[in-house]
Scaffold this motif. Sequence first.
Motif, mmCIF file in Angstrom:
data_model
loop_
_atom_site.group_PDB
_atom_site.id
_atom_site.type_symbol
_atom_site.label_atom_id
_atom_site.label_comp_id
_atom_site.label_asym_id
_atom_site.label_seq_id
_atom_site.Cartn_x
_atom_site.Cartn_y
_atom_site.Cartn_z
ATOM 1 N N PHE A 61 3.253 0.371 8.192
ATOM 2 C CA PHE A 61 1.808 0.248 8.050
ATOM 3 C C PHE A 61 1.093 0.689 9.321
ATOM 4 O O PHE A 61 0.071 1.354 9.263
ATOM 5 C CB PHE A 61 1.450 -1.194 7.687
ATOM 6 N N GLN A 75 -7.019 3.472 -3.036
ATOM 7 C CA GLN A 75 -5.932 4.417 -3.289
ATOM 8 C C GLN A 75 -4.820 3.761 -4.091
ATOM 9 O O GLN A 75 -4.257 4.371 -5.005
ATOM 10 C CB GLN A 75 -5.374 4.958 -1.971
ATOM 11 N N ASN A 76 -4.527 2.521 -3.760
ATOM 12 C CA ASN A 76 -3.493 1.788 -4.484
ATOM 13 C C ASN A 76 -3.899 1.591 -5.945
ATOM 14 O O ASN A 76 -3.087 1.767 -6.856
ATOM 15 C CB ASN A 76 -3.238 0.441 -3.804
ATOM 16 N N GLU A 132 -10.238 1.439 1.601
ATOM 17 C CA GLU A 132 -9.765 2.757 1.174
ATOM 18 C C GLU A 132 -8.316 2.683 0.694
ATOM 19 O O GLU A 132 -7.968 3.266 -0.339
ATOM 20 C CB GLU A 132 -9.878 3.748 2.334
ATOM 21 N N LEU A 133 -7.493 1.960 1.417
ATOM 22 C CA LEU A 133 -6.096 1.798 1.001
ATOM 23 C C LEU A 133 -6.001 1.050 -0.326
ATOM 24 O O LEU A 133 -5.198 1.402 -1.197
ATOM 25 C CB LEU A 133 -5.298 1.061 2.080
ATOM 26 N N ASP A 162 -11.008 0.971 6.215
ATOM 27 C CA ASP A 162 -9.648 1.495 6.046
ATOM 28 C C ASP A 162 -8.895 0.686 5.000
ATOM 29 O O ASP A 162 -8.206 1.245 4.151
ATOM 30 C CB ASP A 162 -8.881 1.460 7.368
ATOM 31 N N ILE A 163 -9.027 -0.627 5.081
ATOM 32 C CA ILE A 163 -8.328 -1.489 4.130
ATOM 33 C C ILE A 163 -8.864 -1.250 2.727
ATOM 34 O O ILE A 163 -8.090 -1.116 1.775
ATOM 35 C CB ILE A 163 -8.467 -2.972 4.535
ATOM 36 N N PHE A 165 0.804 -1.215 0.000
ATOM 37 C CA PHE A 165 0.000 0.000 0.000
ATOM 38 C C PHE A 165 0.842 1.272 0.000
ATOM 39 O O PHE A 165 0.308 2.371 0.127
ATOM 40 C CB PHE A 165 -0.950 0.001 1.200
ATOM 41 N N TYR A 207 2.750 2.520 2.221
ATOM 42 C CA TYR A 207 2.473 3.219 3.470
ATOM 43 C C TYR A 207 3.311 2.547 4.543
ATOM 44 O O TYR A 207 2.893 1.573 5.153
ATOM 45 C CB TYR A 207 0.966 3.106 3.789
#
Length: 146
Positions: free
Chosen positions: A54, A81-82, A77-78, A74-75, A49, A51
Amino acid sequence: MVLPDYWTILLIFMIIIYFKGPELLVDLQDYDYSLDLWSLGCIFAGTLFHYEPFFYGHDNQDQLVKIAKLTFEDINELVEQNVQLRRLTHSLSDQINEKEAELKDKFEKELQVHTNEIASKVNAVLSRAEEQTRMNESLHTSVRFF
C-alpha cells in the motif's frame, strides 16, 4: 509494553519497510503493539484495494513521505476504483454466465439433432435387417416346399 533493548532493536530491523509504522521510520526505539496494528492495517489496505504494498517507499524517508502524502481524496479514489473493479467483475461474471447458458442450450440442441439423426439411421438399419430376416425366412420356407 516496552521490550528489552536487544529485542526492540531486533524487531525494528526485522520489519519490512512497507509495513513499518511512522514511529520506526523516524528511528524511535519504543516498540509496542500499535506498530503491529499499523502493519496489519497496511496489509489489509493493500489487499482491500489490490495495491500491494500500500505504501511503496524506497527508504525510510521516502516511505514517510508516501504516508504523509496520503489524503482522503486518495483514499476515496482508491475506494471508487475498487467499486468500479467490483462492478466490472460482476458484469463480466454475468456475461460469462449468460454465454455459458447460451452455449449449453446450443450444445443440447445440437446434440439432440445428432442423436435424432443417429437414431433414425439405426432404426433404418434395424428395419432393413428385419426385412432381410423375413426375406430369408420366406426363402427358407419356399426352399422346404421344393
